[in-house]
Design an enzyme around this catalytic site. Structure first.
Site, mmCIF file in Angstrom:
data_model
loop_
_atom_site.group_PDB
_atom_site.id
_atom_site.type_symbol
_atom_site.label_atom_id
_atom_site.label_comp_id
_atom_site.label_asym_id
_atom_site.label_seq_id
_atom_site.Cartn_x
_atom_site.Cartn_y
_atom_site.Cartn_z
ATOM 1 N N LYS B 190 0.790 -1.374 -0.152
ATOM 2 C CA LYS B 190 0.075 -0.020 0.179
ATOM 3 C C LYS B 190 0.703 1.285 0.025
ATOM 4 O O LYS B 190 0.385 2.276 -0.346
ATOM 5 C CB LYS B 190 -1.022 0.042 1.006
ATOM 6 C CG LYS B 190 -0.353 -0.116 2.452
ATOM 7 C CD LYS B 190 -0.150 0.933 3.370
ATOM 8 C CE LYS B 190 0.807 1.041 4.440
ATOM 9 N NZ LYS B 190 0.580 2.093 5.498
ATOM 10 N N ARG B 254 4.100 9.747 5.000
ATOM 11 C CA ARG B 254 5.417 9.777 4.125
ATOM 12 C C ARG B 254 5.301 9.625 2.621
ATOM 13 O O ARG B 254 6.008 9.996 2.121
ATOM 14 C CB ARG B 254 6.465 9.421 5.039
ATOM 15 C CG ARG B 254 6.798 9.721 6.528
ATOM 16 C CD ARG B 254 8.061 9.291 6.890
ATOM 17 N NE ARG B 254 8.024 7.830 7.267
ATOM 18 C CZ ARG B 254 7.875 7.506 8.681
ATOM 19 N NH1 ARG B 254 7.720 8.323 9.576
ATOM 20 N NH2 ARG B 254 7.835 6.159 8.950
#
Lengths: 341, 341
Positions: B190, B254
């Site tokens: 993912k 991030r």
């Protein structure tokens, strides 16, 4: 080959935006119910209340007589709220050409009959072919010509392909699907989940809680859709997951915003009276609960949202109830299947 | 019954937050690799660079000797980056108690071996039981004690249940699942989809495009997971869909932020050098491409993201490539299955 003639029925945001888009591929007639709106559209090329600065091409013929609009059209694209679809179509069903394809842009269920929109179309105009057009298509983004993908859905492959060709363009990719049940159930019920998502937002919970709720919500929708004869893969696709994610993450979703306002303690009639358009999920919620009961499918999230809308519990208690239910599953020690709902 | 003893290995954001959370249920030892970080943690009760103002309970024992930290612990919870896991665990594998459960919080694949994290753990510490802890758990929200749901995953039900009890509390609901393959593949990959999502954001596309990409991305991950022996239902659950939605919609991811910066035209080494922690998806992308090739699974989104990271195409061209591929499916006229990818 001459251009297809398309009647767009309903000059709300989706109908107006669809007219602008389709006018690149087809000869478009846009029906506006209110004569004063038709006049504004003709005079200014805009529909400020619904689509802001969007300019509608002068080639779009704005018509306030419904019969004139749909007469001999190749496609009749319906973009009226779910409770208005039957009545509007019934006015002109007799004069539709046999070759006409009736396309529903409306996402919802008819309140008492619990019918999907193409089922209502079938009852009213049984001789014509029909399709639904659905997927993650937030109108304000389509207006800005941001890239998007959608699905043309019909049991009849040739009909789906015709609708795909009608809507497809360089920024809107259109897929086809024959699972009308799955696509329409997903499209109607995702608005109810979006209201629940707005309630979670209104309580200041974060992305973790919303992601869990979205996951469980899609599982609920899939269970109902499969019970009704739809396919699970449709719910994992653009008409299901794609549309649910778009609706639940958009800052512009009327349904999500409605849920957020519910937590503020305002009553449903108060919120409804303060907005131009009623969030479809408000109407769909009670129909969804009735459908789930009829099919014997457990839909805890939909049930809580409907209960809040019906005034049976507060949005705060309802949201807490959703969190408690989650704990319930855990206590039951469901191993293996857990994580899915 | 005495409290379980937990060694948390790694004092980054997840490790530090986990220590704070677990200290309510267990006796926690937190291993910080750098002695100066251990000193800061002991002196101030904070780990400002990673978890800001979060106060770590004085009951958490901060240790900079790894052997002291893990010795005779009931649980060793590993929260180091994927490339560091093997080396760190190898240092202490011989001294672990046989009853120790090793729990991976790390989401990634080992670069050359293409192994999942619990597979690496099995190679290094074969006598101990092992589990993964995953799901939509954005650390900054867990720190704020916002409600969330996660999954404890182990082939062994008793192990999964032990991890569930360890992590569960009033705001974090923990489910169990026995599909380790599915959960770890979903958790690792993912991050790659999230980088693609950031690229789409960087180009200024909207929610419609992102929802379509998320839908197709999950279908890609599911195909690979099923080919490797995982279950599709895991990908539809919290460890799959739930985690993907959280990562892709969070402003704090991030990986998503990395993709956004890529579009700005900055080089990968330049972006990497400007951040404290490397986005896991950067490392995972090439491993994922290798794994997909080995299994003969088509993963167009992962391939494009890996290509951009490897400098083989620009982020702009890569994102355009993703949109073109979508057109390709349409032209191929895949009816029925379309909408799924």
């Amino acid at each position: 080959m001459s251009m297809a003639v398309v009647a767009v029925v309903g000059a709300g945001s989706w109908g107006t935006a669809a007219s602008a888009m389709l006018s690149e591929n087809a000869a478009v007639r846009l029906w506006a119910r209110r004569p004063e709106l038709a006049t504004e559209l003709r005079a200014t090329g805009r529909n400020v209340a619904y689509t802001g600065e969007l300019m509608i091409s002068p080639a779009v013929e704005v018509i306030d007589d419904l019969s004139d609009a749909v007469e001999d059209a190749d496609f009749v694209v319906i973009a009226v709220p779910s409770h208005g679809l039957r009545g509007v179509l019934a006015q002109v069903a007799d004069i539709l050409a046999e070759r006409t394809i009736v396309v529903s842009l409306t996402k919802g269920l008819e309140q008492r009959s619990l019918l999907r929109m193409t089922e209502v179309i079938e009852q009213v105009a049984p001789k014509q072919r029909r399709a639904a057009f659905t997927g993650p298509n937030l109108v304000h983004e389509l207006i800005e010509r941001l890239p998007a993908a959608s699905v043309a859905v019909s049991e009849d492959v040739a009909t789906a392909t015709a609708v795909q060709s009608l809507f497809g363009n360089e920024f809107l990719r259109v897929y086809t699907n024959t699972d009308v049940i799955g696509a329409e159930i997903a499209g109607a019920l995702k608005n109810v989940i979006a209201i629940g998502m707005g309630m979670v937002d209104g309580l200041g919970f974060g992305v973790n809680a919303k992601s869990a709720l979205l996951t469980r919500g899609l599982a609920e929708l899939t269970r109902l859709g499969v019970a009704l004869g739809g396919q699970a893969s449709t719910f994992a696709g653009l008409a299901g997951l794609g549309d649910l994610v778009a609706t639940c993450t958009s800052a512009h979703s009327r349904n999500r915003a409605f849920g957020e306002r519910l937590v503020g303690g305002r009553s449903v009639p108060d919120i409804v009276s303060s907005t131009t358009t009623v969030a479809e999920g408000v109407r769909t919620s009670s129909a969804a609960v009735a459908l789930a009961a009829r099919e014997g499918v457990d839909m805890p999230i939909v049930k809580v949202v409907a209960g809040v809308i019906a005034g049976e519990l507060t949005a705060r208690d309802g949201t807490r109830e959703l969190m408690r239910r989650e704990a319930g599953d855990e206590v039951a020690g469901v191993v293996g299947r857990s994580g899915t709902f």
